[in-house]
Write an enzyme that holds these catalytic residues in place. Structure first.
Site, PDB file in Angstrom:
ATOM      1  CG  HIS A  19      -1.957  -1.022   1.280  1.00  0.00           C
ATOM      2  ND1 HIS A  19      -2.162  -1.860   2.354  1.00  0.00           N
ATOM      3  CD2 HIS A  19      -2.885  -1.386   0.358  1.00  0.00           C
ATOM      4  CE1 HIS A  19      -3.179  -2.670   2.101  1.00  0.00           C
ATOM      5  NE2 HIS A  19      -3.625  -2.415   0.896  1.00  0.00           N
ATOM      6  CE  LYS A  43     -13.902  -6.992   3.766  1.00  0.00           C
ATOM      7  NZ  LYS A  43     -12.623  -6.561   3.193  1.00  0.00           N
ATOM      8  NE  ARG A  92      -2.388  -7.565  -4.722  1.00  0.00           N
ATOM      9  CZ  ARG A  92      -3.175  -8.023  -3.761  1.00  0.00           C
ATOM     10  NH1 ARG A  92      -2.712  -8.156  -2.556  1.00  0.00           N
ATOM     11  NH2 ARG A  92      -4.420  -8.362  -4.007  1.00  0.00           N
ATOM     12  CB  SER A 130      -4.503  -6.593   4.235  1.00  0.00           C
ATOM     13  OG  SER A 130      -4.072  -5.339   3.805  1.00  0.00           O
TER      14      SER A 130
HETATM   15  O1  PNS Z   1      -8.921  -3.015  -0.034  1.00  0.00           O
HETATM   16  P1  PNS Z   1     -10.134  -3.606  -0.662  1.00  0.00           P
HETATM   17  O2  PNS Z   1     -10.919  -4.383   0.372  1.00  0.00           O
HETATM   18  O3  PNS Z   1      -9.829  -4.406  -1.898  1.00  0.00           O
HETATM   19  O4  PNS Z   1     -11.054  -2.376  -1.124  1.00  0.00           O
HETATM   20  C1  PNS Z   1     -12.294  -2.579  -1.747  1.00  0.00           C
HETATM   21  C2  PNS Z   1     -13.081  -1.267  -1.864  1.00  0.00           C
HETATM   22  C3  PNS Z   1     -13.199  -0.599  -0.518  1.00  0.00           C
HETATM   23  C4  PNS Z   1     -12.373  -0.337  -2.817  1.00  0.00           C
HETATM   24  C5  PNS Z   1     -14.493  -1.638  -2.419  1.00  0.00           C
HETATM   25  O5  PNS Z   1     -15.046  -2.645  -1.658  1.00  0.00           O
HETATM   26  C6  PNS Z   1     -15.421  -0.447  -2.444  1.00  0.00           C
HETATM   27  O6  PNS Z   1     -15.297   0.453  -3.247  1.00  0.00           O
HETATM   28  N1  PNS Z   1     -16.404  -0.442  -1.508  1.00  0.00           N
HETATM   29  C7  PNS Z   1     -17.335   0.660  -1.315  1.00  0.00           C
HETATM   30  C8  PNS Z   1     -18.730   0.297  -1.800  1.00  0.00           C
HETATM   31  C9  PNS Z   1     -18.834   0.464  -3.297  1.00  0.00           C
HETATM   32  O7  PNS Z   1     -18.600   1.516  -3.846  1.00  0.00           O
HETATM   33  N2  PNS Z   1     -19.168  -0.655  -3.956  1.00  0.00           N
HETATM   34  C10 PNS Z   1     -19.259  -0.712  -5.403  1.00  0.00           C
HETATM   35  C11 PNS Z   1     -17.894  -0.947  -5.995  1.00  0.00           C
HETATM   36  S1  PNS Z   1     -18.030  -1.284  -7.685  1.00  0.00           S
END
Ligand code: PNS
Length: 189
Positions: A19, A43, A92, A130
């Protein structure tokens, strides 16, 4: 001159060297970068949002165009609220691509004016996540090269506390008193 602001959304539970690598790269191409921690009530995270925020704030203290924030709801709505023009995400390996593409296209459907920008972290972090860091740390493995020192320290503290309260099988050591003991009856005189 047009200034470009981006958000870097994610869970960051915990933030890793991968990150940090991406934040550093992002800070070089965007005028402003907001690392946005999702407050996801569904979560069951290892670190609270506040703990993650504090770790990210320390890790990024040296970048003057990077800030840390938290959000809930849709990422695109948050991006609009903070007047960002782009969403930064890391890729990645090919395995990330499908999920990231799906998310980027959905975000574009929801908000066509917002661009998703993918960047690759350094190859040495391409296996790092993570989830794996949490797993290695919880099973007593070393995480020192995977996360900044401060995060490694916080992981050790978390896991020490967790071990104090659970046995090797993960069962609680201390029995919680959930039932109220009935009042001793008064002796009849
Ligand atoms: O670090 P992560 O868990 O891969 O991040 C995922 C994240 C937070 C970017 C994704 O879950 C997200 O954008 N969540 C917010 C809800 C949302 O906008 N959902 C639609 C995404 S297409």
């Amino acid at each position: 001159m047009k200034r470009v602001k981006a958000i870097y959304p994610g869970s960051f539970d915990p933030p890793t060297n991968g990150h940090l690598d991406l934040i550093e790269r992002g800070s070089k191409i965007f005028d402003e970068l907001v690392v946005a921690i999702l407050r996801n009530p569904e979560k069951d995270p290892l670190f609270t949002v506040n703990e993650r925020r504090q770790m990210l704030e320390s890790m990024t203290a040296g970048f003057d165009n990077v800030s840390i924030d938290t959000f809930n709801g849709l990422t695109v709505d948050y991006a609009l609220r903070v007047e960002a023009q782009a969403i930064l995400r890391g890729i990645r390996a090919i395995s990330d691509y499908e999920y990231e593409l799906q998310m980027a296209l959905m975000n574009r459907k929801l908000q066509p004016g917002l661009e998703t920008v993918f960047m690759m972290p350094a190859a040495k972090y391409s296996y790092l996540s993570s989830r794996l860091v949490r797993e290695v740390a919880q099973l007593g493995g070393p995480v020192d090269c995977l996360v900044p020192d401060l995060v490694a320290q916080k992981l050790r503290e978390k896991i020490d506390v967790a071990n104090k309260f659970t046995d090797a099988d993960g069962n609680a050591r201390v029995e919680l008193v959930t039932e109220r003991k009935s009042k001793p009856r008064k002796k009849k005189s």
